[in-house]
Motif scaffolding. Structure first.
Motif, PDB file in Angstrom:
ATOM      1  N   ASN A  32      44.373  -0.517  52.087  1.00 55.45           N
ATOM      2  CA  ASN A  32      44.831  -1.198  53.296  1.00 55.45           C
ATOM      3  C   ASN A  32      44.404  -0.428  54.547  1.00 55.45           C
ATOM      4  O   ASN A  32      44.021  -1.028  55.559  1.00 55.45           O
ATOM      5  CB  ASN A  32      46.348  -1.352  53.280  1.00 55.45           C
ATOM      6  N   CYS A  33      44.478   0.893  54.482  1.00 50.99           N
ATOM      7  CA  CYS A  33      44.022   1.731  55.597  1.00 50.99           C
ATOM      8  C   CYS A  33      42.527   1.543  55.808  1.00 50.99           C
ATOM      9  O   CYS A  33      42.061   1.379  56.942  1.00 50.99           O
ATOM     10  CB  CYS A  33      44.355   3.184  55.298  1.00 50.99           C
ATOM     11  N   TYR A  34      41.781   1.556  54.728  1.00 56.87           N
ATOM     12  CA  TYR A  34      40.324   1.367  54.774  1.00 56.87           C
ATOM     13  C   TYR A  34      39.971   0.022  55.412  1.00 56.87           C
ATOM     14  O   TYR A  34      39.103  -0.057  56.284  1.00 56.87           O
ATOM     15  CB  TYR A  34      39.768   1.465  53.357  1.00 56.87           C
ATOM     16  N   LYS A  35      40.644  -1.038  54.991  1.00 53.44           N
ATOM     17  CA  LYS A  35      40.363  -2.369  55.538  1.00 53.44           C
ATOM     18  C   LYS A  35      40.680  -2.440  57.026  1.00 53.44           C
ATOM     19  O   LYS A  35      39.947  -3.079  57.794  1.00 53.44           O
ATOM     20  CB  LYS A  35      41.172  -3.432  54.776  1.00 53.44           C
ATOM     21  N   ALA A  36      41.753  -1.786  57.433  1.00 55.27           N
ATOM     22  CA  ALA A  36      42.111  -1.776  58.858  1.00 55.27           C
ATOM     23  C   ALA A  36      41.030  -1.082  59.686  1.00 55.27           C
ATOM     24  O   ALA A  36      40.667  -1.543  60.775  1.00 55.27           O
ATOM     25  CB  ALA A  36      43.462  -1.083  59.048  1.00 55.27           C
ATOM     26  N   VAL A  37      40.502   0.016  59.167  1.00 56.18           N
ATOM     27  CA  VAL A  37      39.425   0.731  59.861  1.00 56.18           C
ATOM     28  C   VAL A  37      38.176  -0.139  59.936  1.00 56.18           C
ATOM     29  O   VAL A  37      37.524  -0.221  60.991  1.00 56.18           O
ATOM     30  CB  VAL A  37      39.119   2.069  59.151  1.00 56.18           C
ATOM     31  N   CYS A  38      37.825  -0.791  58.834  1.00 58.29           N
ATOM     32  CA  CYS A  38      36.656  -1.684  58.817  1.00 58.29           C
ATOM     33  C   CYS A  38      36.807  -2.810  59.833  1.00 58.29           C
ATOM     34  O   CYS A  38      35.856  -3.153  60.547  1.00 58.29           O
ATOM     35  CB  CYS A  38      36.467  -2.284  57.422  1.00 58.29           C
ATOM     36  N   THR A  46      32.558  -3.030  60.959  1.00 60.82           N
ATOM     37  CA  THR A  46      31.552  -2.645  59.963  1.00 60.82           C
ATOM     38  C   THR A  46      32.190  -1.689  58.969  1.00 60.82           C
ATOM     39  O   THR A  46      33.284  -1.160  59.214  1.00 60.82           O
ATOM     40  CB  THR A  46      30.345  -1.967  60.636  1.00 60.82           C
ATOM     41  N   LYS A  47      31.505  -1.474  57.857  1.00 64.54           N
ATOM     42  CA  LYS A  47      31.996  -0.517  56.867  1.00 64.54           C
ATOM     43  C   LYS A  47      31.578   0.891  57.268  1.00 64.54           C
ATOM     44  O   LYS A  47      30.393   1.162  57.444  1.00 64.54           O
ATOM     45  CB  LYS A  47      31.428  -0.832  55.477  1.00 64.54           C
ATOM     46  N   PRO A  48      32.520   1.816  57.400  1.00 65.50           N
ATOM     47  CA  PRO A  48      32.142   3.206  57.695  1.00 65.50           C
ATOM     48  C   PRO A  48      31.629   3.898  56.442  1.00 65.50           C
ATOM     49  O   PRO A  48      31.959   3.492  55.314  1.00 65.50           O
ATOM     50  CB  PRO A  48      33.457   3.823  58.155  1.00 65.50           C
ATOM     51  N   HIS A  49      30.823   4.917  56.621  1.00 65.39           N
ATOM     52  CA  HIS A  49      30.421   5.746  55.488  1.00 65.39           C
ATOM     53  C   HIS A  49      31.670   6.480  55.021  1.00 65.39           C
ATOM     54  O   HIS A  49      32.262   7.264  55.773  1.00 65.39           O
ATOM     55  CB  HIS A  49      29.345   6.742  55.902  1.00 65.39           C
ATOM     56  N   THR A  50      32.091   6.221  53.793  1.00 62.15           N
ATOM     57  CA  THR A  50      33.393   6.687  53.322  1.00 62.15           C
ATOM     58  C   THR A  50      33.263   7.868  52.371  1.00 62.15           C
ATOM     59  O   THR A  50      32.536   7.803  51.380  1.00 62.15           O
ATOM     60  CB  THR A  50      34.151   5.524  52.644  1.00 62.15           C
ATOM     61  N   ILE A  51      33.967   8.943  52.719  1.00 62.91           N
ATOM     62  CA  ILE A  51      33.886  10.207  51.979  1.00 62.91           C
ATOM     63  C   ILE A  51      35.262  10.553  51.427  1.00 62.91           C
ATOM     64  O   ILE A  51      36.271  10.436  52.131  1.00 62.91           O
ATOM     65  CB  ILE A  51      33.415  11.339  52.910  1.00 62.91           C
ATOM     66  N   TYR A  52      35.300  10.973  50.172  1.00 60.35           N
ATOM     67  CA  TYR A  52      36.527  11.486  49.585  1.00 60.35           C
ATOM     68  C   TYR A  52      36.351  12.978  49.365  1.00 60.35           C
ATOM     69  O   TYR A  52      35.415  13.406  48.699  1.00 60.35           O
ATOM     70  CB  TYR A  52      36.825  10.775  48.256  1.00 60.35           C
ATOM     71  N   LEU A  94      25.000  13.799  57.888  1.00 59.83           N
ATOM     72  CA  LEU A  94      26.180  13.063  58.320  1.00 59.83           C
ATOM     73  C   LEU A  94      26.278  12.969  59.835  1.00 59.83           C
ATOM     74  O   LEU A  94      26.809  11.992  60.374  1.00 59.83           O
ATOM     75  CB  LEU A  94      27.439  13.717  57.757  1.00 59.83           C
ATOM     76  N   SER A  95      25.756  13.959  60.541  1.00 62.49           N
ATOM     77  CA  SER A  95      25.841  13.962  62.004  1.00 62.49           C
ATOM     78  C   SER A  95      25.032  12.830  62.633  1.00 62.49           C
ATOM     79  O   SER A  95      25.227  12.503  63.809  1.00 62.49           O
ATOM     80  CB  SER A  95      25.372  15.304  62.567  1.00 62.49           C
ATOM     81  N   LYS A  96      24.151  12.228  61.868  1.00 62.53           N
ATOM     82  CA  LYS A  96      23.308  11.136  62.378  1.00 62.53           C
ATOM     83  C   LYS A  96      23.937   9.762  62.149  1.00 62.53           C
ATOM     84  O   LYS A  96      23.368   8.748  62.539  1.00 62.53           O
ATOM     85  CB  LYS A  96      21.936  11.202  61.720  1.00 62.53           C
ATOM     86  N   MET A  97      25.096   9.725  61.516  1.00 61.27           N
ATOM     87  CA  MET A  97      25.770   8.461  61.230  1.00 61.27           C
ATOM     88  C   MET A  97      26.662   8.049  62.383  1.00 61.27           C
ATOM     89  O   MET A  97      27.153   8.884  63.140  1.00 61.27           O
ATOM     90  CB  MET A  97      26.580   8.582  59.938  1.00 61.27           C
ATOM     91  N   ASP A  98      26.897   6.757  62.512  1.00 65.95           N
ATOM     92  CA  ASP A  98      27.727   6.242  63.604  1.00 65.95           C
ATOM     93  C   ASP A  98      29.215   6.271  63.270  1.00 65.95           C
ATOM     94  O   ASP A  98      30.044   6.551  64.137  1.00 65.95           O
ATOM     95  CB  ASP A  98      27.318   4.803  63.951  1.00 65.95           C
ATOM     96  N   ASN A  99      29.559   5.945  62.017  1.00 62.22           N
ATOM     97  CA  ASN A  99      30.964   5.815  61.633  1.00 62.22           C
ATOM     98  C   ASN A  99      31.222   6.479  60.286  1.00 62.22           C
ATOM     99  O   ASN A  99      30.532   6.184  59.307  1.00 62.22           O
ATOM    100  CB  ASN A  99      31.363   4.338  61.533  1.00 62.22           C
ATOM    101  N   ILE A 100      32.215   7.358  60.251  1.00 64.56           N
ATOM    102  CA  ILE A 100      32.574   8.053  59.021  1.00 64.56           C
ATOM    103  C   ILE A 100      34.083   7.941  58.811  1.00 64.56           C
ATOM    104  O   ILE A 100      34.867   8.127  59.749  1.00 64.56           O
ATOM    105  CB  ILE A 100      32.185   9.540  59.074  1.00 64.56           C
ATOM    106  N   LEU A 101      34.481   7.625  57.590  1.00 70.48           N
ATOM    107  CA  LEU A 101      35.882   7.638  57.189  1.00 70.48           C
ATOM    108  C   LEU A 101      36.049   8.704  56.117  1.00 70.48           C
ATOM    109  O   LEU A 101      35.353   8.684  55.107  1.00 70.48           O
ATOM    110  CB  LEU A 101      36.316   6.271  56.649  1.00 70.48           C
ATOM    111  N   ILE A 102      36.979   9.631  56.335  1.00 72.55           N
ATOM    112  CA  ILE A 102      37.242  10.702  55.382  1.00 72.55           C
ATOM    113  C   ILE A 102      38.619  10.484  54.771  1.00 72.55           C
ATOM    114  O   ILE A 102      39.618  10.383  55.494  1.00 72.55           O
ATOM    115  CB  ILE A 102      37.190  12.084  56.059  1.00 72.55           C
ATOM    116  N   ILE A 103      38.676  10.416  53.454  1.00 73.53           N
ATOM    117  CA  ILE A 103      39.949  10.226  52.751  1.00 73.53           C
ATOM    118  C   ILE A 103      40.415  11.563  52.192  1.00 73.53           C
ATOM    119  O   ILE A 103      39.670  12.240  51.482  1.00 73.53           O
ATOM    120  CB  ILE A 103      39.797   9.199  51.613  1.00 73.53           C
TER     121      ILE A 103
END
Length: 233
Positions: free
Chosen positions: A69-75, A80-86, A102-111
């Motif tokens: 649910n958190c992931y969907k809210a961020v999207c 758009t879908k962020p690059h998602t890292i666990y 990673l510094s060249k990416m626009d959107n990152i989600l860290i779990i």
């Protein structure tokens, strides 16, 4: 760059990432960083986000639904879908090349996991890669996430005053960094190397390279071997 950290302890992350260079970069708008409380996305009236593991065993496992649910809210907010890292000890160990990538990416989600980790199904469904900060176990993913953010964000445009602030450092250049000195010229009977006082920039650069090569050979021969291989190519 936009970075989101999904965590059970957002205050912990804010306490660190709201200070120093990263804190100033956030205030200036050079990067955007948000910490999401995963408990806010659970349907459980007690805000529970974990349960006992199937198959038995010690500890608790974080459930899929609150994280999803958190992931969907961020999207939805990003569009758009962020690059998602666990953050996980099972992931590939973080190095400078990965930080640059990673510094060249626009959107990152860290779990950030906690307890015994997260339900494997959420990893399979939304995670693009798992990253570790070393071969040891910590109590949660928050400290590794903050290490990752610091390593990545400092290379984003506008965070540091000049690119040379990170390109001339240990590891990034392929070698360990040379020693640094500042005033006073003599301290406790130890003087600053005379070449650094000479004003001869070519000799200073040569000395610094020699020191970097020496230190790398002594402490990280693996890096020196890689450096020499890349130079020969």
């Amino acid at each position: 760059m936009n970075i989101t950290i999904a965590t059970l302890f957002p205050e912990m992350c804010e306490a660190v990432l709201g200070e120093s260079i990263i804190g100033r970069a956030r205030k200036s708008g050079a990067i955007t960083l948000n910490c999401r409380q995963i408990r806010e996305y659970t349907q459980d009236k007690h805000r529970r986000v974990d349960d006992t593991p199937y198959g038995g065993g010690m500890g608790m496992v974080m459930q899929c639904e609150p994280i999803y649910n958190c992931y969907k809210a961020v999207c939805d907010e990003l569009g758009t879908k962020p690059h998602t890292i666990y953050m996980s000890p099972k992931g590939k160990v973080l190095d400078q090349n990965k930080a640059v990538e990673l510094s060249k990416m626009d959107n990152i989600l860290i779990i950030c996991g906690h307890y015994e980790g997260v339900d494997q199904r959420i990893i399979d469904k939304i995670v693009d890669e798992e990253i570790s900060v070393g071969d040891y176990v910590l109590t949660g993913g928050e400290l590794p996430a903050m290490v990752l953010v610091d390593a990545v964000a400092r290379m984003c445009r506008g965070v540091l005053s000049d690119d040379v602030c990170f390109t001339d450092e240990s590891i990034y250049s392929g070698l360990l960094e040379y020693p640094h000195y500042t005033r006073p010229e003599v301290w406790e009977g130890e003087a600053v190397p005379s070449v650094l006082l000479s004003g001869h920039h070519k000799n200073i650069e040569k000395w610094r390279l020699e020191q970097s090569l020496k230190l790398t050979e002594e402490r990280r021969p693996d890096l020196l071997e890689k450096y020499n291989s890349e130079k020969s190519e």
